[in-house]
Each structure stands twice: as C-alpha cells, then as structure tokens.
Design an enzyme around this catalytic site. Structure first.
Site, mmCIF file in Angstrom:
data_model
loop_
_atom_site.group_PDB
_atom_site.id
_atom_site.type_symbol
_atom_site.label_atom_id
_atom_site.label_comp_id
_atom_site.label_asym_id
_atom_site.label_seq_id
_atom_site.Cartn_x
_atom_site.Cartn_y
_atom_site.Cartn_z
ATOM 1 N N LYS A 268 0.837 -1.203 0.000
ATOM 2 C CA LYS A 268 0.000 0.000 0.000
ATOM 3 C C LYS A 268 0.873 1.254 0.000
ATOM 4 O O LYS A 268 0.611 2.204 -0.745
ATOM 5 C CB LYS A 268 -0.928 0.003 1.216
ATOM 6 C CG LYS A 268 -2.040 -1.018 1.172
ATOM 7 C CD LYS A 268 -2.837 -0.979 2.474
ATOM 8 C CE LYS A 268 -3.937 -2.014 2.505
ATOM 9 N NZ LYS A 268 -4.706 -1.978 3.772
ATOM 10 N N ALA B 90 -0.727 0.965 6.170
ATOM 11 C CA ALA B 90 -1.053 0.116 7.319
ATOM 12 C C ALA B 90 -2.151 -0.870 6.962
ATOM 13 O O ALA B 90 -2.945 -0.634 6.037
ATOM 14 C CB ALA B 90 -1.482 0.968 8.514
ATOM 15 N N ASP B 91 -2.201 -1.953 7.711
ATOM 16 C CA ASP B 91 -3.276 -2.939 7.549
ATOM 17 C C ASP B 91 -3.495 -3.644 8.879
ATOM 18 O O ASP B 91 -2.539 -3.919 9.607
ATOM 19 C CB ASP B 91 -2.935 -3.962 6.472
ATOM 20 C CG ASP B 91 -4.148 -4.784 6.077
ATOM 21 O OD1 ASP B 91 -4.979 -4.270 5.295
ATOM 22 O OD2 ASP B 91 -4.295 -5.918 6.566
ATOM 23 N N THR B 92 -4.756 -3.917 9.200
ATOM 24 C CA THR B 92 -5.125 -4.534 10.482
ATOM 25 C C THR B 92 -6.005 -5.755 10.251
ATOM 26 O O THR B 92 -6.915 -5.721 9.418
ATOM 27 C CB THR B 92 -5.882 -3.526 11.370
ATOM 28 O OG1 THR B 92 -5.062 -2.377 11.587
ATOM 29 C CG2 THR B 92 -6.243 -4.141 12.714
#
Length: 206
Positions: A57, A73-75
């Site tokens: 990303k 970011a990724d969660t």
C-alpha cells in the site's frame, strides 16, 4: 509535532480511524489512499501478511510521490487460526461476535513508512491480545443493528460502541483501533520525518 522542512507525510489509507489517530498525535499529513486490491493478495502468516499489505500500500502511493514519506497500514483480527475480515451482513457479524465472545483474540497491525528518493522502507508488525466479555444474544443483536460493525475487521470497534464488548487488552490500545501510534511515532522520529516542535495538526485529501 510538525513535519520538518521539505518533508511531507502521506497516509496511504482512507481509514477514518487512522486519520483520527494521526491528528490526535498532532501530525500534519495528506491523505492519498492506496488503490491496491487486497483480495488479490495471498494470505500467509498473520504477522507477515499485514506487514506485506502495509508495504505494498505504501509503495503504491510512494511511486507517484517519490520525495514524500508515505505511511501504509493494515489490520486483521485472528482467532482459532482464522482471519476475521469485515462482515458482509448482519448474520456474518453475528457469527464473528459469537466466535469472539468470552475469548481472547489477537489484533495484528502492520505498518510501513517509505520514501523512494531516500531509498528508505521500514515496516513492522504490532500485536495486541483482546479479551471479550461473555456476550448475550441480546447484546449481539443490539450491536449488529447499529452501523458500527460493518467496516471493521472482526465486526467491532473498540473506540466506539464496541468498547462494552471488551473485558481487557494486553498490548497497544491504538493498535486495536488501527494504528500502533507509539511505534509509528518512534519510527517517524528515528527517520527525521517529524521534529520535536509542537505545532498545529492538519491533513488534506485530494
């Protein structure tokens, strides 16, 4: 804090929670969401998976803004070895919350900070253990009839109405919201992206 001269920070995410956390930290930044299709990415080990998503990303946006620092970011939510994404409907949300009820799950957030012109890419994964209270059917039914669960991994928002679902956490609270602020600020400071001066926060979107 403010960006140092000639240093621009871009958040490569449309997440309102990540924008909120960065604004609360006093950072000035632009929002330019990544166009990466997460559904095309092969799922691997959770900690590697979220870090890789954060990296692609950030790189996606950084290609068009090579002199800027880009934050991706990724969660995800993990329980029983299963990744819980965003629920597709109320029944899907109900199943997720029943699975989480009375148990501990893990929230992983991967983040990446990169600047093409400086040849820098730093990425990390932060995990937090979250324990839910025992939920009654009535509590679940009430919650899934609010709008809150449907754009959240695991079908809940710890910073919203969903705070009543959580009995305890072990680790970073902001990580569960969507961005481990402590670790992100540490990285921004270490890379010289932000200085020590307190200034007015702000962000802009194209």
């Amino acid at each position: 804090m403010r960006n140092t001269p000639k240093s621009r920070l871009i958040l490569a995410s449309r997440s309102p929670r990540r924008k909120y956390l960065l604004k609360q930290a006093g950072l000035a930044f632009d929002v330019i969401p990544s166009t990466v299709d997460e559904n095309e990415i092969t799922v691997t080990e959770p900690d590697h998976y979220v870090r890789y998503l954060a990296e692609i990303k950030a790189r996606d946006v950084a290609e068009n803004y090579p002199s800027s620092w880009v934050l991706g970011a990724d969660t995800i939510v993990l329980i029983d070895g299963m990744i819980l994404g965003k629920p597709l409907c109320r029944d899907d949300a109900r199943k997720m919350l029943k699975r989480l009820s009375g148990r501990t799950h893990v929230v992983y957030t991967g983040f990446c900070l990169t600047c093409v012109d400086r040849g820098r890419l730093i990425s990390r994964t932060v995990s937090t253990n979250v324990r839910f209270k025992d939920l009654t059917d009535h509590e679940i039914d009430w919650y899934i009839h609010t709008p809150e669960p449907f754009d959240k991994a695991g079908a809940y928002a710890i910073q919203g109405l969903g705070t009543f679902l959580v009995k305890s956490i072990d680790g970073s609270y902001t990580n569960v919201v969507g961005l481990p602020v402590c670790e992100v600020i540490e990285t921004l400071l270490a890379e010289g992206v932000i200085g020590q001066t307190i200034g007015e926060a702000g962000y802009s979107e194209p």
